[in-house]
Design a protein around this motif. Structure first.
Motif, mmCIF file in Angstrom:
data_model
loop_
_atom_site.group_PDB
_atom_site.id
_atom_site.type_symbol
_atom_site.label_atom_id
_atom_site.label_comp_id
_atom_site.label_asym_id
_atom_site.label_seq_id
_atom_site.Cartn_x
_atom_site.Cartn_y
_atom_site.Cartn_z
ATOM 1 N N UNK A 171 -78.221 83.043 -11.374
ATOM 2 C CA UNK A 171 -77.043 83.850 -11.016
ATOM 3 C C UNK A 171 -76.853 85.017 -11.697
ATOM 4 N N UNK A 172 -76.432 86.180 -11.091
ATOM 5 C CA UNK A 172 -76.422 87.518 -11.546
ATOM 6 C C UNK A 172 -75.125 88.375 -11.518
ATOM 7 N N UNK A 173 -73.858 87.583 -11.186
ATOM 8 C CA UNK A 173 -72.741 88.091 -11.116
ATOM 9 C C UNK A 173 -72.210 88.248 -9.754
ATOM 10 N N UNK A 174 -71.049 88.597 -9.466
ATOM 11 C CA UNK A 174 -70.457 88.784 -8.287
ATOM 12 C C UNK A 174 -69.899 87.436 -7.797
ATOM 13 N N UNK A 175 -69.216 87.333 -7.203
ATOM 14 C CA UNK A 175 -68.570 86.127 -6.539
ATOM 15 C C UNK A 175 -68.646 86.295 -5.068
ATOM 16 N N UNK A 176 -68.724 85.026 -4.537
ATOM 17 C CA UNK A 176 -68.586 84.892 -2.955
ATOM 18 C C UNK A 176 -68.402 83.446 -2.702
ATOM 19 N N UNK A 188 -58.731 89.778 -9.744
ATOM 20 C CA UNK A 188 -58.427 90.174 -8.406
ATOM 21 C C UNK A 188 -59.639 90.921 -7.613
ATOM 22 N N UNK A 189 -60.316 91.805 -8.565
ATOM 23 C CA UNK A 189 -61.278 92.654 -8.030
ATOM 24 C C UNK A 189 -62.693 91.499 -7.619
ATOM 25 N N UNK A 190 -62.679 90.635 -7.936
ATOM 26 C CA UNK A 190 -63.666 89.581 -7.682
ATOM 27 C C UNK A 190 -64.861 89.508 -8.806
ATOM 28 N N UNK A 191 -64.533 90.306 -9.699
ATOM 29 C CA UNK A 191 -65.600 90.285 -10.916
ATOM 30 C C UNK A 191 -65.534 88.877 -11.622
ATOM 31 N N UNK A 192 -64.455 88.419 -11.661
ATOM 32 C CA UNK A 192 -64.442 87.194 -12.172
ATOM 33 C C UNK A 192 -64.038 86.300 -10.859
ATOM 34 N N UNK A 193 -64.416 85.072 -10.999
ATOM 35 C CA UNK A 193 -64.211 83.939 -9.972
ATOM 36 C C UNK A 193 -62.988 83.136 -10.361
ATOM 37 N N UNK A 194 -63.024 82.576 -11.600
ATOM 38 C CA UNK A 194 -62.231 81.320 -12.033
ATOM 39 C C UNK A 194 -61.927 81.625 -13.701
ATOM 40 N N UNK A 195 -60.755 81.310 -13.809
ATOM 41 C CA UNK A 195 -60.034 81.475 -15.293
ATOM 42 C C UNK A 195 -59.305 80.473 -15.477
ATOM 43 N N UNK A 196 -59.194 79.986 -16.767
ATOM 44 C CA UNK A 196 -58.516 78.739 -17.305
ATOM 45 C C UNK A 196 -57.365 79.533 -17.655
ATOM 46 N N UNK A 245 -59.829 83.360 -4.299
ATOM 47 C CA UNK A 245 -60.014 82.414 -3.396
ATOM 48 C C UNK A 245 -61.251 82.577 -2.622
ATOM 49 N N UNK A 246 -61.931 83.680 -2.554
ATOM 50 C CA UNK A 246 -63.097 83.934 -1.755
ATOM 51 C C UNK A 246 -64.215 83.395 -2.463
#
Length: 313
Positions: free
Chosen positions: A43-48, A100-108, A262-263
């Motif tokens: 994995x190299x960052x960015x979410x989708x 919000x920007x999508x740089x993170x996908x999941x956060x506790x 969500x994306x």
């Protein structure tokens, strides 16, 4: 909803975190350079949301949130999800923008503190009501998954000896004894909570003592009989303290809850995170935090043990 001490603590980190990122990140990305990053499966960052995409799991910069981030990360990896970890980032203000920007996908997250951040005027206190309010307050790109029973929230706690002697299980049970008891907590606890505890439970304590970070120790040594302690403070386990239940919800819900872009999460990732929430409770998280904070074990190893023992890793 009055913000919990956890919400206040996360909020006060904002100025420092924002200042540090403004000075230290060449690309304007507060995650750059200051986070602890590792990836699996290339994995190299960015979410989708598509097959083969990478889920980026973040955390705030305090040990419990790093532990929870590691639990989420390893649970996802166990289901074949590509994961990148970016832990110890900073405060909610920084984390929320990155999600919000999508740089993170999941956060506790902690549902009550998150709602207080988004809507300071909300009066929701139960888990169900807080989550319903969050569903309305969050922008379309973000969402919460299932909340766990685990809560990192304010409590009134007593020693096991006092609980047994006076048959104390609930804050309601203090009504007959409060006049004989000294209560400890942070300096602001009296001004924030004295009237609430009177109104909800009829409590009038003999004395309010500012004990700050030594509250659990003060309960243990008997200099206070009741204290305001976070429910996942490892000293609860270490000193065998008893958090009293709060049936009238003076202290609103603070359930550990995955906040997601969500994306970036598909059905597999969603199911893996919801399975974690189904198994994680307050007593279990407190025991894990003792291993991390008191016994100084590595959070990733503690997370791995918990997942394995619960059939999730």
């Amino acid at each position: 909803m009055k913000p919990s001490r956890r919400a206040v603590a996360l909020g006060t980190l904002a100025v420092l975190a924002l200042g540090a990122t403004a000075c230290g990140s060449s690309g304007g990305d507060p995650l750059g350079g200051g986070s602890s990053a590792s990836s699996s499966a290339g994995g190299s960052g960015g979410s989708g949301g598509g097959a083969g995409s990478t889920v980026v799991v973040g955390s705030a910069n305090f040990p419990e949130n790093v532990l929870l981030g590691s639990i989420y990360s390893q649970a996802l990896k166990a289901k074949g999800v590509k994961v990148e970890e970016k832990f110890n980032i900073g405060s909610r203000e920084v984390l929320y923008g990155q999600l919000q920007s999508g740089n993170l996908t999941v956060l506790p997250e902690y549902n009550g503190a998150l709602l207080a951040y988004l809507d300071a005027k909300s009066t929701a206190v139960t888990t169900q009501d807080v989550n319903a309010a969050l569903a309305k307050a969050l922008p379309a790109a973000l969402g919460i998954l299932d909340s766990s029973p685990a809560e990192d929230k304010d409590s009134l706690s007593v020693s096991q000896e006092v609980a047994d002697k006076d048959n104390l299980k609930s804050i309601s049970d203090l009504a007959a004894k409060a006049g004989e008891f000294t209560i400890g907590g942070p300096p602001e606890f009296k001004s924030r909570r004295e009237q609430q505890l009177k109104d909800a439970y009829g409590l009038t304590f003999k004395e309010w003592k500012p004990t700050a970070d030594t509250t659990a120790n003060a309960i243990k040594d008997g200099s206070v009989q009741v204290g305001n302690v976070f429910t996942t403070d490892p000293k609860i386990v270490q000193y065998k303290l008893v958090p009293l239940s709060d049936p009238k919800n003076v202290f609103g819900a603070q359930n550990v809850t995955p906040l997601v872009n969500k994306a970036g999460v598909d059905a597999t990732a969603t199911a893996a995170l919801n399975a974690v929430s189904a198994k994680l409770d307050t007593a279990g998280l407190t025991a894990l935090m003792k291993r991390v904070a008191v016994d100084k074990e590595d959070p990733s190893a503690v997370a791995k043990d918990w997942l394995k023992s619960n059939g999730l890793g």
